[in-house]
Design an enzyme around this catalytic site. Structure first.
Site, PDB file in Angstrom:
ATOM      1  N   HIS A   1      -7.239   3.862   6.272  1.00 44.14           N
ATOM      2  CA  HIS A   1      -6.403   3.592   5.102  1.00 44.14           C
ATOM      3  C   HIS A   1      -5.721   4.885   4.648  1.00 44.14           C
ATOM      4  CE1 HIS A   1      -4.882   1.298   1.750  1.00 44.14           C
ATOM      5  NE2 HIS A   1      -5.421   2.127   0.873  1.00 44.14           N
TER       6      HIS A   1
ATOM      7  N   MET B   1      -2.645  -7.408   6.333  1.00 41.52           N
ATOM      8  CA  MET B   1      -3.706  -8.130   5.615  1.00 41.52           C
ATOM      9  C   MET B   1      -3.220  -8.763   4.308  1.00 41.52           C
ATOM     10  SD  MET B   1      -6.570  -5.152   6.032  1.00 41.52           S
ATOM     11  CE  MET B   1      -6.684  -4.203   7.562  1.00 41.52           C
ATOM     12  N   SER B   2      -1.907  -8.964   4.189  1.00 39.33           N
ATOM     13  CA  SER B   2      -1.410  -9.556   2.923  1.00 39.33           C
ATOM     14  C   SER B   2      -0.230 -10.481   3.229  1.00 39.33           C
ATOM     15  CB  SER B   2      -1.003  -8.439   1.957  1.00 39.33           C
ATOM     16  OG  SER B   2       0.012  -7.628   2.506  1.00 39.33           O
TER      17      SER B   2
ATOM     18  N   TYR C   1      -9.256  -9.800   1.036  1.00 36.42           N
ATOM     19  CA  TYR C   1     -10.455  -9.016   1.393  1.00 36.42           C
ATOM     20  C   TYR C   1     -11.122  -8.357   0.191  1.00 36.42           C
ATOM     21  CZ  TYR C   1      -7.308  -4.928   1.357  1.00 36.42           C
ATOM     22  OH  TYR C   1      -6.410  -3.965   0.995  1.00 36.42           O
ATOM     23  N   GLU C   2     -10.422  -8.334  -0.953  1.00 35.87           N
ATOM     24  CA  GLU C   2     -11.045  -7.764  -2.153  1.00 35.87           C
ATOM     25  C   GLU C   2     -12.080  -8.726  -2.737  1.00 35.87           C
ATOM     26  OE1 GLU C   2      -8.163  -5.678  -4.970  1.00 35.87           O
ATOM     27  OE2 GLU C   2      -6.800  -6.697  -3.599  1.00 35.87           O
TER      28      GLU C   2
ATOM     29  N   HIS D   1      -5.461  -8.715  -2.617  1.00 33.48           N
ATOM     30  CA  HIS D   1      -5.758  -9.076  -1.224  1.00 33.48           C
ATOM     31  C   HIS D   1      -6.966  -9.997  -1.176  1.00 33.48           C
ATOM     32  CE1 HIS D   1      -3.944  -5.032  -1.250  1.00 33.48           C
ATOM     33  NE2 HIS D   1      -3.344  -5.396  -0.135  1.00 33.48           N
TER      34      HIS D   1
ATOM     35  N   HIS E   1      -2.906   1.019  -4.779  1.00 36.87           N
ATOM     36  CA  HIS E   1      -2.338  -0.142  -5.480  1.00 36.87           C
ATOM     37  C   HIS E   1      -2.618  -0.010  -6.968  1.00 36.87           C
ATOM     38  CE1 HIS E   1      -1.386  -2.862  -2.073  1.00 36.87           C
ATOM     39  NE2 HIS E   1      -2.284  -2.118  -1.469  1.00 36.87           N
TER      40      HIS E   1
ATOM     41  N   ASN F   1       1.624   2.484  11.442  1.00 40.12           N
ATOM     42  CA  ASN F   1       0.917   2.870  12.675  1.00 40.12           C
ATOM     43  C   ASN F   1       1.221   1.868  13.777  1.00 40.12           C
ATOM     44  OD1 ASN F   1      -1.042   1.268  10.703  1.00 40.12           O
ATOM     45  ND2 ASN F   1      -1.617   0.730  12.796  1.00 40.12           N
TER      46      ASN F   1
ATOM     47  N   SER G   1       0.826  -1.214   0.000  1.00 37.59           N
ATOM     48  CA  SER G   1       0.000   0.000   0.000  1.00 37.59           C
ATOM     49  C   SER G   1       0.852   1.252   0.000  1.00 37.59           C
ATOM     50  CB  SER G   1      -0.877   0.052   1.252  1.00 37.59           C
ATOM     51  OG  SER G   1      -1.882  -0.891   1.178  1.00 37.59           O
TER      52      SER G   1
ATOM     53  N   ALA H   1       2.511  -2.524   4.071  1.00 39.11           N
ATOM     54  CA  ALA H   1       2.238  -1.637   5.205  1.00 39.11           C
ATOM     55  C   ALA H   1       1.689  -2.486   6.344  1.00 39.11           C
ATOM     56  CB  ALA H   1       1.224  -0.588   4.796  1.00 39.11           C
TER      57      ALA H   1
END
Ligand code: HPA
Length: 274
Positions: A249, A213-214, A87-88, A85, A63, A237, A32, A115
């Site tokens: 995001h 998440m990846s 989640y997509e 990802h 992306h 973060n 990201s 990230a």
């Protein structure tokens, strides 16, 4: 023939036609907001994901969807500018396609950047966690019902999945470019939500250093193919409940923008050496 192999062979044939059989030995996946930290490649050829038959499409802001081929300080490289990802909504199995395509193009080493949120208060935004291990908490795996001996053995070892020599090169280079860096464990969740503070406390007891998440689906596919892997987790973060601010995001992208310059310098040092 396994249907994924047929699809991947088509993608590879298309790409080879576009690149006139350029054979990269190293691949870099940008996370990201990190798509702009790629050092300038000589003789660059851009192949859009959208044009490659059977390839997935990126849907997330930050992306872009390109494969960049080129030479950096004599090294033949391919960059996946933008990743896919779970989640997509891509079926988990489909996350194998891009990595297996890279493998059939000739790639031997994979650098995965992403990230992440940090569970270690000392790994503040702008730091890098050089991955030495991971925990798959996605409750899924891209290799299920996806076996083909072309892509490696069904059962394979993960005890040394993040190559030590690549980590050492990276940690030394981080010092040179003044990036705070430490080795640690990537904890993979599906997203798309950020975590609750209770989840982060639980993940910490399980051994997580950073959460994201990846990474893990890609690394599993790469490891099966026998690729050497380097994982660069860019902390955007402190994780939920440790961070003072609300997570978003937009903040992830804003933080990666801040590290972009230093991250490019890091890549300039390590890419020829890995
Ligand atoms: N959690 C999960 N994924 C992330 C985070 C986070 O805090 N920050 C960036 N990607």
């Amino acid at each position: 023939m396994n249907t994924q192999l047929a699809k991947i062979k088509k993608a590879v044939a298309f790409i080879n036609k576009q690149t006139k059989n350029f054979t990269p030995d190293l691949a870099l996946i940008t996370g990201s907001g990190l798509g702009n930290s790629i050092p300038k490649l000589d003789k660059q050829i851009v192949v859009q994901y959208a044009k490659i038959p059977g390839f997935l499409r990126s849907t997330v802001p930050g992306h872009s969807g390109n494969l960049l081929f080129g030479i950096y300080k004599g090294r033949k490289i391919v960059v996946m500018q933008g990743r896919f990802h779970y989640y997509e909504g891509h079926p988990m199995k489909d996350l194998a396609i891009s990595i297996r395509t890279l493998f059939l193009l000739g790639v031997k080493k994979l650098v995965v950047s992403a990230a992440v949120g940090s569970l270690d208060p000392k790994l503040t935004p702008g730091s890098i966690c050089v991955l030495n291990d991971h925990i798959n908490f996605m409750a899924n795996n891209p290799l299920i019902n996806n076996y083909d001996p072309v892509f490696g053995p069904r059962f394979f070892d993960l005890s040394k999945v993040y190559t030590k020599s690549l980590r050492e090169i990276t940690l030394a280079a981080c010092k040179k470019v003044n990036i705070k860096a430490k080795e640690g464990t990537y904890f993979a969740v599906t997203g798309p939500n950020f975590e609750t503070p209770a989840e982060i406390r639980a993940f910490k007891t399980l051994g997580a250093t950073v959460v994201g998440m990846s990474v893990v689906p890609e690394v599993l596919v790469a490891a099966q193919c026998g690729l050497e892997v380097l994982g660069l987790a860019c902390v955007t973060n402190l994780a939920s409940g440790i961070a003072k601010e609300k997570l978003s995001h937009a903040q992830t992208i804003a933080e990666t923008k801040k590290i972009e310059g230093k991250f490019r310098k890091l890549l300039e040092i390590i890419l020829p050496k890995l």
